[in-house]
Each structure stands twice: as structure tokens, then as C-alpha cells.
Design a protein around this motif. Structure first.
Motif, short mmCIF file in Angstrom:
data_model
loop_
_atom_site.label_atom_id
_atom_site.label_comp_id
_atom_site.label_asym_id
_atom_site.label_seq_id
_atom_site.Cartn_x
_atom_site.Cartn_y
_atom_site.Cartn_z
N ILE A 466 0.86 -1.20 0.00
CA ILE A 466 0.00 0.00 0.00
C ILE A 466 0.88 1.24 0.00
N PRO A 467 0.67 2.18 -0.95
CA PRO A 467 1.46 3.42 -0.95
C PRO A 467 1.22 4.22 0.33
N ASN A 468 2.27 4.87 0.85
CA ASN A 468 2.13 5.65 2.08
C ASN A 468 1.36 6.94 1.85
N GLN A 469 1.69 7.63 0.78
CA GLN A 469 1.18 8.99 0.58
C GLN A 469 -0.08 8.95 -0.31
N LEU A 470 -1.23 9.32 0.28
CA LEU A 470 -2.50 9.30 -0.44
C LEU A 470 -3.12 10.70 -0.42
N ILE A 471 -4.11 10.91 -1.30
CA ILE A 471 -4.86 12.16 -1.31
C ILE A 471 -6.30 11.85 -0.90
N GLY A 472 -6.79 12.54 0.12
CA GLY A 472 -8.15 12.30 0.60
C GLY A 472 -8.41 13.08 1.87
N ASP A 473 -9.43 12.67 2.62
CA ASP A 473 -9.82 13.34 3.86
C ASP A 473 -9.39 12.46 5.04
N ALA A 474 -8.22 12.77 5.60
CA ALA A 474 -7.67 11.96 6.69
C ALA A 474 -8.53 12.03 7.93
N VAL A 475 -9.17 13.20 8.17
CA VAL A 475 -9.99 13.38 9.38
C VAL A 475 -11.20 12.46 9.33
N VAL A 505 -5.26 -2.84 -4.63
CA VAL A 505 -5.34 -3.02 -6.08
C VAL A 505 -4.95 -1.68 -6.71
N ILE A 506 -3.76 -1.63 -7.31
CA ILE A 506 -3.22 -0.37 -7.84
C ILE A 506 -3.42 -0.31 -9.35
N THR A 507 -4.07 0.79 -9.81
CA THR A 507 -4.25 1.04 -11.24
C THR A 507 -3.92 2.50 -11.52
N ASP A 508 -2.89 2.73 -12.33
CA ASP A 508 -2.44 4.10 -12.67
C ASP A 508 -2.17 4.90 -11.39
N ASN A 509 -2.96 5.98 -11.17
CA ASN A 509 -2.74 6.86 -10.01
C ASN A 509 -3.71 6.58 -8.87
N GLU A 510 -4.34 5.41 -8.88
CA GLU A 510 -5.32 5.09 -7.83
C GLU A 510 -4.98 3.77 -7.17
N VAL A 511 -5.42 3.66 -5.91
CA VAL A 511 -5.28 2.39 -5.19
C VAL A 511 -6.60 2.11 -4.48
N ILE A 586 -3.33 8.27 -5.44
CA ILE A 586 -1.96 8.19 -4.91
C ILE A 586 -1.25 9.52 -5.16
N ASP A 587 -0.63 10.07 -4.11
CA ASP A 587 0.12 11.33 -4.23
C ASP A 587 1.58 11.00 -4.51
N LYS A 588 1.91 10.76 -5.78
CA LYS A 588 3.26 10.32 -6.14
C LYS A 588 4.29 11.44 -5.96
N ILE A 593 8.87 13.88 -1.88
CA ILE A 593 9.11 15.14 -1.17
C ILE A 593 9.03 14.95 0.34
N ASN A 594 8.08 14.14 0.81
CA ASN A 594 7.89 13.95 2.26
C ASN A 594 9.08 13.25 2.91
N LYS A 595 9.74 12.39 2.12
CA LYS A 595 10.92 11.73 2.69
C LYS A 595 12.01 12.75 3.00
N GLU A 596 12.14 13.77 2.11
CA GLU A 596 13.12 14.83 2.37
C GLU A 596 12.66 15.73 3.51
N ASN A 597 11.36 16.05 3.53
CA ASN A 597 10.84 16.96 4.55
C ASN A 597 10.90 16.35 5.94
N ASN A 598 10.83 15.00 6.01
CA ASN A 598 10.89 14.36 7.32
C ASN A 598 12.20 14.66 8.03
N THR A 599 13.26 14.88 7.24
CA THR A 599 14.55 15.21 7.86
C THR A 599 14.71 16.71 8.00
#
Length: 735
Positions: A466-475, A505-511, A586-588, A593-599
Motif C-alpha cells: 500500500i502506498p504511504n502517501q494518499l490524497i483524501g480526507d484523513a480526518v 489493487v493499484i491502477t495508474d494513479n489510484e489504489v 496516490i500522491d506520487k 518530497i515527504n521523505k526529504e521533509n521528514n529530515t
């Protein structure tokens, strides 16, 4: 030979024209009461009158009604369109039936003092909704309303309404109310044998009632009773309907042999009904033949005339027919135009009322949300501070209980407000990037303490694909998991709870991800599994566990809002599994970018170096916020309203502002815009107890001036995380 056929056609046209004009002329001479009797006679002799004859009679009455005063005209039109609707309903032309019933309803609404006709129209509309369009809920609203206001009706009409209402209750699974009404109807129709078809309908309804309860022997008994009545009284169409339902039941329980016998009876009655209808059609055809024979005699006489005379007369007749058709069509359009004008007027009034009610409801939610959450912020905040400061075990225990009660009250308030917003269609999904793994870890960590209290172990399984970075409503997604885990923990003791993120199930930019919340608790009985998603519903009404019964209702609505469908697999003593599947984008871009920002963003803050301005008018909230900041060694100052805050920011430099929205003299929205005029860089976080969509939109608007926002009351960890994030962002911009 050709000339004879042409003349024959002309003669038929003349005959039809003469019939219509003669009927209209005859009706124009009638009084109001005579025309009313014509409508009633047409309604009471549906089977003996042909369909075309019925429609022509009723439409002629509609045209003639124009000569009366408005009250009499509206009554005749309401009664006529209602009768016309019945003609189409009998022939199963439900679209035309509902259209005519609705026109009748428009006219009857303009009148007072005709309750029986008004109730009959509403009852007919309900029958179309349930039998024609399979919309039992719409039918229920109609029937229930008129049944509760049917005291002015005679006893027979009241029981017919009760029978219709019982059938709708069966369709909508409100079996207790259905049974009570059926008992009442059975008693009445047994004692009033002149309504024998209604008694057959009552028994058939009993059959359907017991069929749905799987009491098949009782269902068979009542279908047999209903069938016997229709057989005895030669009610062939009704017998067909009953035998069809009876056959479906027998097939369901595996009695194919008897089902075949019932099918034969159904076929027999179907054939009998067709034969009767053929016989009626044959009689009508014989009448036409007699008319044609008369016309043939006249034709033979007319042959003696010259061709030019025949052509001239025929042409004149055709012109006259077209002219009459034009007049007739003009009247129909005029009537329809009047009906549409009335309907548009009603729709406009309804829309204005609806808009006003929506505005009042939104304001009420905003006010209640603010007024309830503001004092709770003080209670939760002060209890959190006292828990950190009091070391005495006994007093610490009391403070802990107080905080637990405050948190529980806050959850109840949030649930009620959440359901209210859902019913007002105020909830929309945000689209922002978030880390699914971090969200899952946060949920697991926040529930571990509660799980341990019940002796439970909380497990998290997250598929590595499962990709870590997604786009949606986390709340909203978090709300789903929190409610489901809380429910599992409530009914599981000394067991296990699993939070599973599986089968990507991953297809293009969606999971597409399947989520499972599983426990090995006491489980839910099969007959309760549909009810638990209703408002204020629990699996066991004798349960003494806490809760409003709103949690699973909220979950179902939020899953539907995400485009999913929640399902349950459970049995008593073996635990429960709630599962659903949702698609995410999926927020590719942010994955890397988040891996860099984490540091980069993990800048260690020396909190003693920062000064925070708290803009808040509530004294208790001032104390709470200042002490929470003090626990992390932040310096802070207080401004009682927006005006004071503006002056303080002009005179002194602050690193961050915590801005309340609702304050006297000047609120947070206005003061923030003024501060941005001379200081565009200072982070300003809005603190609001309101949770309406309008408030959140106003805060997030690019011109609002706010850097971020938080809902009160909030958790301290979330509070400090927001402050550190905004201070770090400010440092990054400065550098």
C-alpha cells in the motif's frame, strides 16, 4: 371500390365528431350536481365501461367545468383528474396515472371542506408510488399522514387506508405496526362481508407478513384463505395476484409440486380474465358493427348524390373536425398551463421556506457547537493540567475520572452534531495529502490505553504494497476507524482487536484498499445486524454499555461518502468483522518530497525563545491555553479581543498568534485581515469551537489571512504539533 372506402372513412369521422360534439352539448346543459354524479358513476362502473369511453366522458366534464364559479370548477377538475388517474392506474400506465393525480392534488389544495376527496387523491398517489414505482418510503409518508388525519372519514374508508398503510409497513419492515393494523382490518372486514375483496387483500397481506418472518405454515394458511374468497366470488384478477405470491412462497420453501398446482390455477384465472376482457371487447365491437351497418345504409343512399357534393361535404366535415380538435387541444393546453402555474408557485414558496430553514439550521448548529464546546474546552484543558500537576494518588484518580467524563461528553456532542450535519448535507470530503501509515500508527497508539483497560490487545496489519502517501480526507477516514475500534473495544473483554489494511489493487494513479476492523468479542446476532447502523440503535436494548447508538450510523454515512459500502460478518460468541473497500488517489509527488521533509522539518525548537499571543475573550480558556503553553516553556501574553490584539502586535513582535473567532468588539476574522496589512508573515492559527462547513471554508479561504486552524477542544499533542509546524514553516521562510 376505392371511392366507397374513402366515403366510408369520412362517414366514420362524421360519426365520431357527432358523438363528441353531441356529448359535450348534452353535458353543457347539466348542473354541477349532475356532472358530479357522472364522475361518480364513471368511477363505480370501470369494468362495464370501455377505457376510451371512460377517458372521453371525464375529459368532456373537465372542459364543461369552465362555466362554473372557481370553487365548483376546481372541485370538478380535482374529482375528474382523480378519476382519470384511476383509469390509467387500472391499466398499469403509472406515469400517466401519477401525472393526473398530481394535477388533481393541485386543484384540491385550492379548496377547503372536501377532506374525503383530498384523502382519496393522496391515497391514490401513495398506491402508485408503492405498486407502480416501488418507492415504499414515499408511499409511507403519504398514507401515514392521511391516516393520522382521517377522523372525518367513514369507517370503511378509514379501514381501507389502514390496510394500505399496513402493506407499506410490511414493505418498509415495520412489522409490529403492520400486524396491529392488519388485526384491526381483519376484524372489520369479517363483520362487513359487502367488502369481501378487501378481506381477501387483508388475508393476502397476512400471508406476506408471515412469509417475511419465515413462518411459512401461517403464510400458506392465509394465502389459502385469500385464494378461497377470490375463487368463491369470481374475483379473477385479484386471484391471479394472490396465486402468484403463493407460488413464489412455495418455490422458496422447496414445495415445487404444490407450486406447480398453484401455477396452473394462476394460469387458469389469467385465461379467465382474458376471456372476460375479450368478451367485453367483443360486445364493444358488436356495438361498432351496428353503427357501421347503419352507416352502410346511409352510404348506399348517399351514393345517389353527385361526386362533387360528396367531396365538398367531406372537405367541410374534415375542416370542422380539425377546428374542433384545435379548440379541444387549446383547452387542454390552457388547463395544463394553469396547473403548471400553480405548481411553479408552490415550488417557489417551498424553495423559499427550505432555504430559510436551512439557514436557521446552519446557524443553530454553529451556535450550539460553539456554546457547548467552549466550556468543554475549559473543563478538558483544566483537567489535563491538573493531571500533570497533582501527584496525590486519590485526587489524581478523581481528576482522571473528571477528564474521562468530559471527554465522553465531548464525544457524545460530536456524534450528535455530526449526524445533524450529515442530514443537512453539510459534510464534504477534503482533498489533501497525508501519510496513511502515520495515520494508522496514531490511531493504534491513541487506543492502546483504552484497550488495555478492557484487557484487550490491539493489532495493526498494514500491507507493505500500500502506498504511504494518499490524497483524501484523513480526518473523516480517522473517524471511521475510531468509531469502529471504540465499538469493538466496548464489546470485547480480555481479547484481541485487529486493524487490517489489506488487498491493495493499484491502477495508474489510484489504489483500492480493503479495511477490516475485527475482534473476538461476543458478536452480533444475525437479526440485529441490519439494525445496528440505524440512528440510536444498539444490538441489545438491555445493554448497559455507554453510548448514543450513533457511532455505527456515522460510520455507514462516512463510508458511503467515500464511495464504499460497509458490511459485517458476525455470529454470537465468535466476534465481529466490519469491512469495506475505498479507492484513493496516490500522491506520487509528495511520496518523494515527504521523505526529504521528514529530515528537514524536524528542527529542534528552543521553546523558551518564542513568545505567543493568545487572543481570547473567555477567561477560563485564557487560563487553559496559557498553562498548556507554559507546560512546554513557551512565553505567552493575553489579548481580550481583536482590537487589543492589533495594538499589541503593532507595538511588539510575536512569533505566533492563537486567534479565537467569536469575541466582543472585534472578532478574529476581521482582526486577522487588519494584522495582515502590516505583518504578512507572522503565523496566525484560528481556534474555533464551531464545526460548520461555512466557518471552515471562511478560515481556509486564501484571503482570510489564517495560516492554520484547530477545533476546540483539542488534544495537547495535536496542539503542540500545529504550533511547531507553523513555527518551523516561519523559520524556513525567514531563512
Amino acid at each position: 371500390m376505392i371511392r366507397i372506402k374513402k366515403y366510408h372513412i369520412v362517414t366514420i369521422c362524421f360519426y365520431l365528431f357527432y358523438s363528441i360534439t353531441y356529448a359535450q352539448h348534452e353535458y353543457e346543459e347539466m348542473s354541477f350536481s349532475e356532472l358530479e354524479s357522472i364522475i361518480i358513476h364513471t368511477e363505480n362502473h370501470f369494468n362495464s365501461l370501455g377505457r376510451a369511453s371512460r377517458i372521453m366522458t371525464i375529459e368532456t366534464v373537465i372542459d364543461v367545468s369552465e362555466k362554473f364559479n372557481p370553487k365548483q370548477k376546481y372541485y370538478l377538475k380535482a374529482h375528474s383528474y382523480n378519476a382519470l388517474g384511476k383509469v390509467y392506474y387500472t391499466n398499469k400506465d403509472y406515469e400517466e396515472a401519477i401525472k393526473n393525480y398530481k394535477i388533481a392534488e393541485l386543484f384540491i389544495k385550492e379548496l377547503d371542506g372536501y377532506p374525503e376527496l383530498s384523502i382519496d387523491i393522496n391515497n391514490n398517489i401513495a398506491l402508485v408510488y408503492i405498486n407502480g414505482f416501488n418507492k415504499p418510503k414515499k408511499a409511507l409518508r403519504r398514507i401515514k399522514h392521511i391516516y393520522e388525519n382521517s377522523n372525518d372519514l367513514n369507517e370503511k374508508s378509514q379501514h381501507v387506508l389502514a390496510l394500505n398503510l399496513a402493506n407499506i409497513y410490511i414493505r418498509t419492515k415495520n412489522y409490529k405496526k403492520a400486524y396491529d393494523l392488519l388485526e384491526k382490518c381483519k376484524k372489520y372486514f369479517i363483520n362487513n362481508q359487502q367488502d369481501i375483496s378487501k378481506l381477501a387483500t387483508t388475508y393476502a397481506s397476512y400471508g406476506e407478513y408471515y412469509y417475511r418472518f419465515r413462518q411459512y405454515s401461517n403464510a400458506i394458511k392465509y394465502y389459502e384463505l385469500a385464494a378461497t374468497i377470490t375463487e368463491k366470488n369470481q374475483l379473477f384478477r385479484q386471484a391471479m395476484t394472490i396465486y402468484k405470491k403463493y407460488e413464489d412462497l412455495l418455490v422458496k420453501i422447496g414445495r415445487e409440486d404444490k407450486a406447480y398446482a398453484i401455477l396452473k390455477k394462476y394460469t387458469k384465472h389469467h385465461q379467465t380474465a382474458l376471456d372476460i376482457e375479450k368478451q367485453e371487447a367483443h360486445q364493444y365491437k358488436k356495438q361498432l358493427t351496428v353503427s357501421e351497418e347503419k352507416n352502410t345504409v346511409e352510404t348506399k343512399k348517399a351514393k345517389q348524390s353527385k361526386t362533387i357534393s360528396i367531396f365538398t361535404v367531406s372537405l367541410l366535415l374534415l375542416c370542422l373536425i380539425f377546428f374542433c380538435f384545435f379548440i379541444y387541444n387549446h383547452r387542454k393546453i390552457k388547463t395544463l398551463g394553469q396547473s403548471l402555474a400553480l405548481r411553479n408557485k408552490e415550488l417557489k414558496i417551498s424553495k423559499e421556506k427550505s432555504d430559510h430553514l436551512a439557514a436557521v439550521k446552519t446557524k443553530f448548529i454553529s451556535t450550539v457547537s460553539h456554546e457547548l464546546r467552549t466550556p468543554l474546552y475549559g473543563v478538558v484543558g483544566l483537567s489535563s493540567i491538573l493531571m500533570e500537576r497533582i501527584t496525590d494518588k486519590e485526587n489524581h484518580k478523581f481528576i482522571k475520572l473528571m477528564k474521562f467524563s468530559a471527554d465522553h461528553l465531548l464525544n457524545l456532542i460530536n456524534d450528535v452534531l455530526q449526524v445533524t450535519k450529515m442530514e443537512s448535507y453539510e459534510i464534504h470530503l477534503d482533498k489533501s495529502s497525508y501519510d496513511l501509515k502515520n495515520l494508522a500508527d496514531d490511531i493504534k497508539n491513541s487506543f492502546e490505553y483504552q484497550a488495555e483497560k478492557n484487557g484487550n490487545t490491539l493489532h495493526l496489519n498494514l500491507d507493505p504494497d500500500i502506498p504511504n502517501q494518499l490524497i483524501g480526507d484523513a480526518v473523516r477516514l480517522s473517524q471511521i476507524f475510531i468509531n469502529l475500534i471504540s465499538n469493538a473495544n466496548k464489546f470485547t473483554k480480555n481479547g484481541n482487536i485487529w486493524l487490517n489494511f489489506i488487498n491493495p489493487v493499484i491502477t495508474d494513479n489510484e489504489v483500492e484498499i480493503t479495511f477490516e476492523i475485527k475482534d473476538d468479542g461476543r458478536g452480533i446476532p444475525l437479526d440485529k445486524q441490519e439494525l445496528i447502523f440505524d440512528k440510536f440503535s444498539q444490538a441489545n436494548s438491555k445493554d448497559h454499555t455507554t453510548g448514543t447508538g450513533l457511532g455505527l450510523h456515522i460510520v455507514k454515512n462516512l463510508v458511503n461518502l467515500h464511495g464504499g459500502d460497509i458490511k459485517i460478518n458476525s455470529s454470537p460468541g465468535k466476534g465481529s468483522t466490519f469491512y469495506f473497500t475505498i479507492s484513493f488517489e496516490i500522491d506520487k509527488k509528495n511520496e518523494a518530497i515527504n521523505k526529504e521533509n521528514n529530515t528537514k522539518n524536524c528542527i529542534s525548537l528552543n521553546t523558551k525563545d518564542y513568545n505567543v499571543l493568545i487572543v481570547e475573550d473567555n477567561k477560563i480558556n485564557q487560563i487553559v491555553t496559557q498553562n498548556i503553553l507554559k507546560s512546554k516553556e513557551y512565553h505567552s501574553e493575553i489579548a481580550d479581543n481583536g482590537l487589543i490584539a492589533i495594538e499589541m502586535v503593532k507595538k511588539k513582535r510575536y512569533d505566533l498568534i492563537l486567534m479565537d473567532l467569536n469575541m466582543p468588539k472585534m472578532g478574529g476574522m476581521e482582526s486577522t485581515k487588519i494584522i495582515r496589512e502590516f505583518d504578512p508573515h507572522i503565523p496566525i492559527i484560528a481556534l474555533t469551537a464551531s464545526d460548520t462547513q461555512d466557518t471552515i471554508k471562511a478560515i481556509l479561504h486564501p484571503d482570510s489571512g489564517f495560516s492554520d486552524f484547530m477545533r476546540k477542544p483539542y488534544k495537547n499533542e495535536e496542539f503542540f504539533k500545529k504550533i511547531e509546524l507553523n513555527l518551523n514553516t516561519s523559520i524556513s521562510k525567514a531563512s
